[in-house]
Design an enzyme around this catalytic site. Structure first.
Site, PDB file in Angstrom:
ATOM      1  N   SER A  13       0.823  -1.217   0.000  1.00  0.00           N
ATOM      2  CA  SER A  13       0.000   0.000   0.000  1.00  0.00           C
ATOM      3  C   SER A  13       0.859   1.271   0.000  1.00  0.00           C
ATOM      4  O   SER A  13       0.471   2.284  -0.593  1.00  0.00           O
ATOM      5  CB  SER A  13      -0.981  -0.003   1.175  1.00  0.00           C
ATOM      6  N   ASN A  14       2.016   1.234   0.631  1.00  0.00           N
ATOM      7  CA  ASN A  14       2.897   2.414   0.560  1.00  0.00           C
ATOM      8  C   ASN A  14       3.454   2.591  -0.849  1.00  0.00           C
ATOM      9  O   ASN A  14       3.547   3.710  -1.352  1.00  0.00           O
ATOM     10  CB  ASN A  14       4.035   2.286   1.577  1.00  0.00           C
ATOM     11  N   MET A  95      10.521  -6.796   4.050  1.00  0.00           N
ATOM     12  CA  MET A  95      10.815  -7.385   5.347  1.00  0.00           C
ATOM     13  C   MET A  95      12.103  -8.206   5.336  1.00  0.00           C
ATOM     14  O   MET A  95      12.134  -9.350   5.796  1.00  0.00           O
ATOM     15  CB  MET A  95       9.619  -8.215   5.824  1.00  0.00           C
ATOM     16  N   ARG A  96      13.149  -7.617   4.793  1.00  0.00           N
ATOM     17  CA  ARG A  96      14.481  -8.230   4.880  1.00  0.00           C
ATOM     18  C   ARG A  96      15.452  -7.170   5.371  1.00  0.00           C
ATOM     19  O   ARG A  96      15.272  -5.994   5.085  1.00  0.00           O
ATOM     20  CB  ARG A  96      14.950  -8.711   3.490  1.00  0.00           C
ATOM     21  N   ILE A  97      16.472  -7.623   6.066  1.00  0.00           N
ATOM     22  CA  ILE A  97      17.553  -6.721   6.460  1.00  0.00           C
ATOM     23  C   ILE A  97      18.552  -6.695   5.309  1.00  0.00           C
ATOM     24  O   ILE A  97      18.986  -7.749   4.839  1.00  0.00           O
ATOM     25  CB  ILE A  97      18.280  -7.239   7.729  1.00  0.00           C
ATOM     26  N   LEU A  98      18.881  -5.495   4.856  1.00  0.00           N
ATOM     27  CA  LEU A  98      19.859  -5.389   3.758  1.00  0.00           C
ATOM     28  C   LEU A  98      21.283  -5.495   4.316  1.00  0.00           C
ATOM     29  O   LEU A  98      21.558  -5.061   5.435  1.00  0.00           O
ATOM     30  CB  LEU A  98      19.678  -4.062   3.031  1.00  0.00           C
ATOM     31  N   ASN A 112      13.338   4.201   3.997  1.00  0.00           N
ATOM     32  CA  ASN A 112      12.437   3.202   4.567  1.00  0.00           C
ATOM     33  C   ASN A 112      11.308   3.923   5.293  1.00  0.00           C
ATOM     34  O   ASN A 112      11.483   5.041   5.759  1.00  0.00           O
ATOM     35  CB  ASN A 112      13.204   2.318   5.561  1.00  0.00           C
ATOM     36  N   HIS A 114       8.749   3.380   8.552  1.00  0.00           N
ATOM     37  CA  HIS A 114       8.620   2.554   9.755  1.00  0.00           C
ATOM     38  C   HIS A 114       7.391   3.006  10.538  1.00  0.00           C
ATOM     39  O   HIS A 114       7.202   4.208  10.748  1.00  0.00           O
ATOM     40  CB  HIS A 114       9.883   2.682  10.616  1.00  0.00           C
ATOM     41  N   ASP A 150      16.611   0.360  11.514  1.00  0.00           N
ATOM     42  CA  ASP A 150      15.733   1.520  11.753  1.00  0.00           C
ATOM     43  C   ASP A 150      16.466   2.657  12.470  1.00  0.00           C
ATOM     44  O   ASP A 150      15.890   3.340  13.323  1.00  0.00           O
ATOM     45  CB  ASP A 150      14.475   1.100  12.556  1.00  0.00           C
TER      46      ASP A 150
END
Ligand code: GAR
Length: 205
Positions: A13-14, A95-98, A112, A114, A150
């Protein structure tokens, strides 16, 4: 012109809010590609309906930050001419950490969203964390991505009042409404070259 890539994992949706705003408000940025790490992400169809090319790089079974996986993202980004010189990479429910390598490659060009007022409630289930903590206000944050989770420089935030009757679902829905406003705004500011990073801060002109 900046070339925009949006990375998603689900609903999108974003992503949709950004793509619609780019069109409606004539934001000077070209949506080049939407990349999902899940083949069943709902957002893939939405992107296609909005005329944006999509790619899936399945990450099933690949846990944690992984440069080998992220290199595949870099390859796809290059295919669509999204580069560290001309690109913006927006994480929208990705939903992954880069990996640090990926983040260094696109330094200052990854954003990002949050669902909390950072630095409160980083990580997962931020809306539930906010309710359990008993805060009276929560909200959302658009920030640049650095090598922490984050923790990067904040670009925009919006506050949302937490009501006594709120559930995780009702609070999430109200926060999401604000996410859809501030994320397109941040993309516009970036596209217009109006965001400078100065240490931990961003300066918006
Ligand atoms: C959004 O609420 C976003 O803030 C959150 O996931 C949701 C994705 O929704 N992201 C995070 O929690 C990142 N830590 P969407 O796919 O409909 O944009």
């Amino acid at each position: 012109m900046i070339n925009l890539a949006i990375l998603i994992s689900g609903r999108g949706s974003n992503m949709e809010a950004i793509l619609k705003s780019v069109k409606k408000n004539k934001i000077p940025i070209k949506p080049a590609v939407v990349i999902s790490n899940k083949s069943d992400a709902k957002g893939i169809n939405i992107a296609q309906k909005l005329g944006v090319r999509t790619e899936v790089i399945e990450s099933h079974g690949i846990m944690g930050a992984n440069w080998d996986y992220d290199k595949k993202i870099v390859t796809i980004l290059e295919k669509y001419d999204v580069t560290p010189k001309n690109g913006l990479v927006c994480l929208a429910g990705f939903m992954r950490i880069l990996s640090p390598e990926f983040i260094r490659h696109f330094k200052g060009r990854i954003m990002n969203i949050h669902p909390a007022i950072l630095p409160s409630f980083p990580g997962l289930h931020s809306q539930r964390q906010a309710i359990e903590y008993g805060v009276k206000y929560s909200g959302c944050t658009v920030h640049f991505v650095d090598e922490g989770v984050d923790t990067g420089p904040v670009i925009l935030q919006a506050a949302v009042k937490v009501n006594a009757s709120d559930t995780e679902e009702s609070l999430s829905a109200r926060i999401l409404g604000q996410e859809h406003k501030i994320y397109p705004k941040a993309v516009k500011l970036f596209a217009q070259g109006r965001i400078k990073i100065s240490g931990r801060r961003t300066v918006i002109s």
